[in-house]
Scaffold this motif. Structure first.
Motif, PDB file in Angstrom:
ATOM      1  N   ASP A  70       0.510   3.548   9.154  1.00 39.31           N
ATOM      2  CA  ASP A  70       1.367   4.478   9.469  1.00 39.31           C
ATOM      3  C   ASP A  70       1.442   5.830   8.668  1.00 39.31           C
ATOM      4  O   ASP A  70       1.535   5.824   7.139  1.00 39.31           O
ATOM      5  CB  ASP A  70       2.625   3.779   9.313  1.00 39.31           C
ATOM      6  N   GLY A  71       1.246   6.909   9.402  1.00 34.16           N
ATOM      7  CA  GLY A  71       1.282   8.125   8.616  1.00 34.16           C
ATOM      8  C   GLY A  71       0.120   8.597   8.000  1.00 34.16           C
ATOM      9  O   GLY A  71      -0.038   9.662   7.188  1.00 34.16           O
ATOM     10  N   ASP A  72      -0.905   7.861   7.959  1.00 31.25           N
ATOM     11  CA  ASP A  72      -2.247   8.024   7.205  1.00 31.25           C
ATOM     12  C   ASP A  72      -3.474   8.698   8.271  1.00 31.25           C
ATOM     13  O   ASP A  72      -3.859   7.830   9.093  1.00 31.25           O
ATOM     14  CB  ASP A  72      -2.975   6.882   6.939  1.00 31.25           C
ATOM     15  N   ALA A  73      -3.306  10.202   8.288  1.00 33.71           N
ATOM     16  CA  ALA A  73      -4.116  10.769   9.098  1.00 33.71           C
ATOM     17  C   ALA A  73      -5.715  10.695   9.131  1.00 33.71           C
ATOM     18  O   ALA A  73      -6.218  10.558   9.851  1.00 33.71           O
ATOM     19  CB  ALA A  73      -3.935  12.205   8.826  1.00 33.71           C
ATOM     20  N   ALA A  74      -6.182  10.147   7.897  1.00 36.31           N
ATOM     21  CA  ALA A  74      -7.476   9.918   7.636  1.00 36.31           C
ATOM     22  C   ALA A  74      -7.781   8.493   8.381  1.00 36.31           C
ATOM     23  O   ALA A  74      -8.933   8.517   8.959  1.00 36.31           O
ATOM     24  CB  ALA A  74      -7.730   9.745   5.887  1.00 36.31           C
ATOM     25  N   THR A  75      -7.023   7.816   8.595  1.00 40.66           N
ATOM     26  CA  THR A  75      -7.352   6.354   9.037  1.00 40.66           C
ATOM     27  C   THR A  75      -7.265   6.673  10.668  1.00 40.66           C
ATOM     28  O   THR A  75      -8.182   6.185  11.205  1.00 40.66           O
ATOM     29  CB  THR A  75      -6.175   5.297   8.932  1.00 40.66           C
ATOM     30  N   VAL A  76      -6.225   7.441  10.888  1.00 36.21           N
ATOM     31  CA  VAL A  76      -6.117   7.716  12.591  1.00 36.21           C
ATOM     32  C   VAL A  76      -7.254   8.333  12.865  1.00 36.21           C
ATOM     33  O   VAL A  76      -8.109   8.155  13.964  1.00 36.21           O
ATOM     34  CB  VAL A  76      -4.771   8.412  12.819  1.00 36.21           C
ATOM     35  N   ARG A  77      -7.752   9.397  12.221  1.00 30.51           N
ATOM     36  CA  ARG A  77      -8.959  10.214  12.503  1.00 30.51           C
ATOM     37  C   ARG A  77     -10.385   9.197  12.462  1.00 30.51           C
ATOM     38  O   ARG A  77     -11.071   9.249  13.494  1.00 30.51           O
ATOM     39  CB  ARG A  77      -9.310  11.137  11.363  1.00 30.51           C
ATOM     40  N   LEU A  78     -10.390   8.310  11.661  1.00 34.63           N
ATOM     41  CA  LEU A  78     -11.619   7.249  11.829  1.00 34.63           C
ATOM     42  C   LEU A  78     -11.674   6.391  13.128  1.00 34.63           C
ATOM     43  O   LEU A  78     -12.467   6.335  13.499  1.00 34.63           O
ATOM     44  CB  LEU A  78     -11.565   6.425  10.504  1.00 34.63           C
ATOM     45  N   ILE A  79     -10.568   5.990  13.369  1.00 39.34           N
ATOM     46  CA  ILE A  79     -10.268   5.016  14.561  1.00 39.34           C
ATOM     47  C   ILE A  79     -10.677   5.999  15.763  1.00 39.34           C
ATOM     48  O   ILE A  79     -11.156   5.499  16.620  1.00 39.34           O
ATOM     49  CB  ILE A  79      -8.936   4.416  14.594  1.00 39.34           C
ATOM     50  N   GLU A  80     -10.162   7.150  15.737  1.00 36.72           N
ATOM     51  CA  GLU A  80     -10.344   8.088  16.985  1.00 36.72           C
ATOM     52  C   GLU A  80     -11.780   8.435  16.925  1.00 36.72           C
ATOM     53  O   GLU A  80     -12.414   8.242  18.098  1.00 36.72           O
ATOM     54  CB  GLU A  80      -9.451   9.266  17.053  1.00 36.72           C
ATOM     55  N   GLN A  81     -12.317   8.570  15.962  1.00 37.51           N
ATOM     56  CA  GLN A  81     -13.904   9.046  15.869  1.00 37.51           C
ATOM     57  C   GLN A  81     -14.720   7.769  16.305  1.00 37.51           C
ATOM     58  O   GLN A  81     -15.546   7.904  17.242  1.00 37.51           O
ATOM     59  CB  GLN A  81     -14.331   9.413  14.724  1.00 37.51           C
ATOM     60  N   HIS A  82     -14.378   6.657  16.085  1.00 39.42           N
ATOM     61  CA  HIS A  82     -15.060   5.511  16.404  1.00 39.42           C
ATOM     62  C   HIS A  82     -15.058   5.217  18.027  1.00 39.42           C
ATOM     63  O   HIS A  82     -16.112   4.896  18.785  1.00 39.42           O
ATOM     64  CB  HIS A  82     -14.721   4.095  15.532  1.00 39.42           C
ATOM     65  N   TYR A  83     -13.881   5.294  18.510  1.00 36.28           N
ATOM     66  CA  TYR A  83     -13.524   4.892  19.883  1.00 36.28           C
ATOM     67  C   TYR A  83     -14.004   6.148  20.587  1.00 36.28           C
ATOM     68  O   TYR A  83     -14.489   5.712  21.927  1.00 36.28           O
ATOM     69  CB  TYR A  83     -12.259   4.407  20.091  1.00 36.28           C
TER      70      TYR A  83
END
Length: 116
Positions: free
Chosen positions: A98-111
């Motif tokens: 929640d609210g962690d842009a770096a984690t969201v970015r990692l997930i988006e890049q992976h998928y």
């Protein structure tokens, strides 16, 4: 529904408000665990899978766009990816997403590398 990576695909059988926690999750080549949590946040729907003994002690956050279909009678969610793709996904840490842009970015890049 159908908002790219973060929306359930049309025809997947997703029903807004339906509880998915506890459903078994199947990749294209076998089981990966059970749903521990799911979110229907506007613009960012996802499931969190407890991989159990398969990837011991790990959880994976999987964008809703990876879901190919939901079988309510059998309580199974089918994904449009392999076990290896899920195994290689970033770990999900409770409270960090929640609210962690770096984690969201990692997930988006992976998928995004293979799904869209």
């Amino acid at each position: 529904m159908g908002a790219g990576m973060w929306g359930f695909p049309e025809g997947s059988g997703h029903a807004p408000g339906a509880e998915l926690v506890g459903y078994r999750v199947e990749a294209t080549d076998g089981s990966i665990g059970r749903i521990d949590k799911h979110s229907e946040d506007v613009g960012r729907c996802y499931i969190v899978v407890d991989t159990g003994p398969w990837v011991f002690g790990h959880h994976r956050l999987i964008p809703a766009g990876v879901v190919s279909r939901i079988d309510r009678a059998r309580e199974v969610v089918y994904l449009d990816c392999s076990q290896e793709q899920i195994k290689d996904a970033p770990d999900f840490e409770r409270g960090r997403y929640d609210g962690d842009a770096a984690t969201v970015r990692l997930i988006e890049q992976h998928y995004a590398n293979w799904h869209l």
